[in-house]
Structure formats: C-alpha cells, structure tokens
Design a protein around this motif. Structure first.
Motif, PDB file in Angstrom:
ATOM      1  N   UNK A 181     -17.224 -13.820  43.406  1.00 13.04           N
ATOM      2  CA  UNK A 181     -17.248 -13.627  42.054  1.00 13.04           C
ATOM      3  C   UNK A 181     -18.324 -14.294  41.198  1.00 13.04           C
ATOM      4  N   UNK A 182     -19.278 -13.797  40.469  1.00 12.70           N
ATOM      5  CA  UNK A 182     -20.101 -14.818  39.588  1.00 12.70           C
ATOM      6  C   UNK A 182     -19.518 -14.605  38.163  1.00 12.70           C
ATOM      7  N   UNK A 183     -19.089 -15.799  37.664  1.00 10.01           N
ATOM      8  CA  UNK A 183     -18.476 -15.890  36.294  1.00 10.01           C
ATOM      9  C   UNK A 183     -19.666 -16.218  35.170  1.00 10.01           C
ATOM     10  N   UNK A 184     -19.504 -15.742  34.251  1.00 13.38           N
ATOM     11  CA  UNK A 184     -20.608 -16.128  33.210  1.00 13.38           C
ATOM     12  C   UNK A 184     -20.075 -15.901  31.901  1.00 13.38           C
ATOM     13  N   UNK A 185     -20.179 -16.968  31.026  1.00 18.08           N
ATOM     14  CA  UNK A 185     -19.560 -17.283  29.682  1.00 18.08           C
ATOM     15  C   UNK A 185     -20.569 -17.003  28.521  1.00 18.08           C
ATOM     16  N   UNK A 186     -20.033 -16.518  27.669  1.00 15.84           N
ATOM     17  CA  UNK A 186     -21.071 -16.255  26.526  1.00 15.84           C
ATOM     18  C   UNK A 186     -20.383 -16.371  25.028  1.00 15.84           C
ATOM     19  N   UNK A 187     -20.678 -17.254  24.172  1.00 11.84           N
ATOM     20  CA  UNK A 187     -20.000 -17.560  22.952  1.00 11.84           C
ATOM     21  C   UNK A 187     -18.785 -18.090  23.140  1.00 11.84           C
ATOM     22  N   UNK A 188     -17.817 -17.992  22.157  1.00  8.61           N
ATOM     23  CA  UNK A 188     -16.662 -18.644  22.020  1.00  8.61           C
ATOM     24  C   UNK A 188     -15.571 -17.963  22.905  1.00  8.61           C
ATOM     25  N   UNK A 189     -15.956 -16.676  23.204  1.00  8.22           N
ATOM     26  CA  UNK A 189     -14.673 -15.727  23.708  1.00  8.22           C
ATOM     27  C   UNK A 189     -14.976 -14.832  24.754  1.00  8.22           C
ATOM     28  N   UNK A 190     -16.219 -14.625  25.205  1.00  6.83           N
ATOM     29  CA  UNK A 190     -16.732 -13.719  26.024  1.00  6.83           C
ATOM     30  C   UNK A 190     -16.894 -14.129  27.611  1.00  6.83           C
ATOM     31  N   UNK A 224     -13.816  -9.999  29.730  1.00  9.52           N
ATOM     32  CA  UNK A 224     -12.779 -10.215  28.704  1.00  9.52           C
ATOM     33  C   UNK A 224     -13.331 -10.844  27.483  1.00  9.52           C
ATOM     34  N   UNK A 225     -12.892 -10.414  26.245  1.00  8.53           N
ATOM     35  CA  UNK A 225     -13.384 -10.967  25.058  1.00  8.53           C
ATOM     36  C   UNK A 225     -12.200 -11.266  24.247  1.00  8.53           C
ATOM     37  N   UNK A 226     -11.797 -12.425  24.024  1.00  7.65           N
ATOM     38  CA  UNK A 226     -10.835 -12.867  23.720  1.00  7.65           C
ATOM     39  C   UNK A 226     -10.832 -12.595  21.940  1.00  7.65           C
ATOM     40  N   UNK A 347     -15.687 -15.945  15.269  1.00  8.18           N
ATOM     41  CA  UNK A 347     -16.679 -14.483  15.445  1.00  8.18           C
ATOM     42  C   UNK A 347     -16.995 -14.165  16.819  1.00  8.18           C
ATOM     43  N   UNK A 348     -16.295 -13.191  17.099  1.00 10.90           N
ATOM     44  CA  UNK A 348     -16.405 -12.544  18.513  1.00 10.90           C
ATOM     45  C   UNK A 348     -17.757 -12.047  18.715  1.00 10.90           C
ATOM     46  N   UNK A 349     -18.202 -12.113  20.262  1.00  8.00           N
ATOM     47  CA  UNK A 349     -19.464 -11.253  20.548  1.00  8.00           C
ATOM     48  C   UNK A 349     -19.170  -9.743  20.223  1.00  8.00           C
TER      49      UNK A 349
END
Ligand code: FE2
Length: 368
Positions: A181-190, A224-226, A347-349
């Motif tokens: 699995x390749x995990x990437x994170x964007x912003x505060x919750x994505x 997942x978007x928190x 402020x979610x993506x």
C-alpha cells in the motif's frame, strides 16, 4: 467523547424526509429530530421538549410543527414554541435547540458544533452519490462499534481476504495484504492508501459485475477525510483490456457516531458503467449489503473484546495498520486543536478524488 464537533456529518439520506416523514436519530450522543417544511426547507431540532424532556418525535407532526405528546406544546422548524395550551405567555426558555442542516449530494448534513461556525462551503464534494455519470446502490447499517474502529476497518482493506471471501476478497494465495500500500496525506485530514493487484483471480462480486470469471487487474484506494468520510475507489478490468476501460466504483462510507459504542453507517456504491441497469443496481445493493453485514459482525466482536480487555487496538501494529493508524493520528490532532483553541476551525480538503487510474499497472502492461 472525543468527537470533532465543528464539522459536517451525514444525518440522513435526503429522501428519508419525503412524504412529511419525521426522522428521529441520535447523532454524536444527542437526540435529534428532522423534518421537511412544506416550503421545502429542512430542519433539525433537539428531540427533547424543554418542558418535561419528552422526545418530540414521540408526539405528532401538526402541519409544519411538532407537538409534544405530553402537554401539547408546539414548536416550529426553528425550535420556537408557538403554542402552550393553558397559557398565553410563552417563557423565553421554552424553545428547542436547532441545528444547521443542509441538503447536498442526496444527503442531509448536520452541524452539531457552534451554530455560528456552520459554513456549507465546508461540505466535501462527494457528488458520485447523485450524478448523471454515476449510478448508486445505497444502504444503511447500524453498527455496534465505536466509529473510530469502523474507520480503521475501512482504511485496512487487507481484511477482505478473510472476511469477504463470498464477495470482494481474494483467497489466501493471492491475499490482499501481499500487495503493498502506498499511503499519502494531504492537508489536515485527507489520506489515500492505494494498492494495485495485477493479474489476480476475480472475486465473486467482481466476476458478476464484469461478467467475466478469468483473471483481472484490480486497484483499490482507501480514502479517509477526517472526521467521518471514507471512500473506496475500486477499479477492475479483465487482464486483456485497458485500464481506461475499467469498471470503476466509488464506494462512499459515511460514518456518524451515534454513541461511544454505536455508529450510523450510510453507504453508497456508485458505479461508472451500465448506468441504467436496474438489475445490476439491485445486485450491487445485495452484494454490498452482505459485505457490510460481514463487517458489522467483526466490528461488534472487536468492540466487545476492546471493552472486555479495556485495551486499545491494535495491541501490536502490523503492516496493514499503517493507513488506519495515520488516519487516527490526523483526527486526534484535529480534536486536540479544537479542544485547546476555541478559535480553531478545521477546513477539510473538499476534493477527495484525485486518484488516477492505475498508472503502474498500465505502464507495466505497456512495457510487456
Ligand atoms: Fe470489510
């Protein structure tokens, strides 16, 4: 409970309020009652009469108002008392709390935090549930589990090879955790957790969808978007066809805590092919429903073990836990910031679908 308060959560499918229906549902520990006004406006009120705390949903709807079934007090869609039988003076405190409620993408979104912070522009774009290029099979599961464990489960799709062999899981020989699995994170919750499974046996559900029982290429991206939205982007196609032709599903998992140990699970499997095939819509509904029934059994058991042992899970972190753990950390950080800083607003993506078709698989095939 450590829930993020200032955020939009899904409270219902929009059509649940059709036909003057009144829907009562506990959301983030608070009893809420929802209805649609005859002029189309929608409203969510605390489901509690300010007099003797009776659930308003246990009374009746009179026109566009709710009447308490105990002493007949009536409340309008803003929560103001319009009638108090036996008296003309209505005390200022005789009103019901109302919550911002917005209809978007065929869903009703509720804001349980500070009312003056509610901004409908913060609702993420999950248009696939109601879009001309997608067809949805929709359902609802009430799951007896802490919603965080439900999110863990959706960010760890490795379990499909053991829990969902009858629908979407490959068997042990080609088991899903074997594919990295390749995990990437964007912003505060994505978070995106992307995995490609080239040239594998088609699991039963996908063989049915493709009408093809041979080998397929498959990708899955757990998103997942928190705090409460998960989406699985799934793509499948026979090995002798091009990835651009993939049958694609965007599976929405919209999770709203009911209590510390129970979760509302609104879901929709949106597909990009055979859009007007009603039989397929039904078949997808049946298969996904069965799949989530299987999850519900596992999650209930896990919840009961967590309570029995008083221990957090995972006790020992395995490779399959990377995405769930990183997802938890993001949400914990958001809750901490909200708790410590009264001015903080998350402020979610808004665009969660930036996953491209499986380039690695396409490139590998081109190089052959
Ligand atoms: Fe599952």
């Amino acid at each position: 409970m450590n829930w993020l308060k200032n955020a939009w959560y899904v409270a219902a499918f929009a059509n649940e309020l059709d036909g003057a229906r009144v829907v009562a549902r506990k959301l983030l520990g608070t009893a809420v009652v929802m209805l649609r006004h005859s002029d189309g406006r929608i409203a969510a009120l605390e489901d509690t009469c300010p007099h003797r705390l009776m659930p308003l949903s246990a009374g009746r709807r009179v026109g566009d108002e709710l009447q308490c079934g105990y002493h007949g007090m009536r409340f309008d869609v803003n929560g103001a008392c319009t009638l108090a039988p036996g008296q003309t003076h209505i005390p200022p405190k005789a009103c019901v709390r109302s919550f911002p409620l917005v209809q978007r993408h065929g869903l009703l979104w509720i804001w349980m935090g500070s009312q003056d912070r509610a901004d409908a522009r913060l609702i993420p774009d999950i248009r696939w549930n109601e879009h001309p290029e997608w067809t949805s099979s929709r359902g609802y599961h009430h799951v007896e589990v802490d919603f965080q464990l439900a999110i863990d489960n959706l960010m760890d799709l490795g379990h499909e090879s053991w829990v969902h062999l009858r629908t979407i899981g490959q068997g042990e020989e080609e088991c899903i955790p074997n594919y990295p699995v390749k995990v990437t994170v964007r912003g505060e919750g994505l978070i995106h957790a992307h995995r490609e499974m080239p040239n594998i046996e088609a699991p039963p559900f996908f063989a049915m969808i493709l009408n093809h029982s041979g080998r397929i290429d498959r990708w899955q991206t757990a998103v997942s978007l928190s705090p409460s939205i998960c989406m699985t982007d799934v793509g499948i196609y026979p090995v002798d066809t091009a990835p651009e032709e993939a049958f694609r599903g965007h599976v929405l998992h919209l999770l709203t805590p009911e209590s510390a140990t129970t979760t509302h699970y609104f879901w929709a499997f949106a597909r990009n092919k055979r859009l007007v095939d009603e039989e397929l819509t039904q078949a997808v509904y049946q298969a996904v429903s069965q799949t989530f029934d299987e999850d519900a059994v596992i999650l209930k058991m896990q919840q009961s073990q967590v309570e029995k042992y008083g221990a957090a899970v995972p006790r020992v972190a395995m490779r399959v836990d990377e995405a769930p753990i990183r997802t938890r950390r993001l949400l914990e950080a958001l809750v901490k910031r909200e708790t410590e800083d009264p001015g903080f607003i998350y402020r979610p993506e808004l665009m969660i679908d930036d996953t491209t078709p499986p380039l690695a698989m396409a490139q590998a095939r081109g190089a052959q």
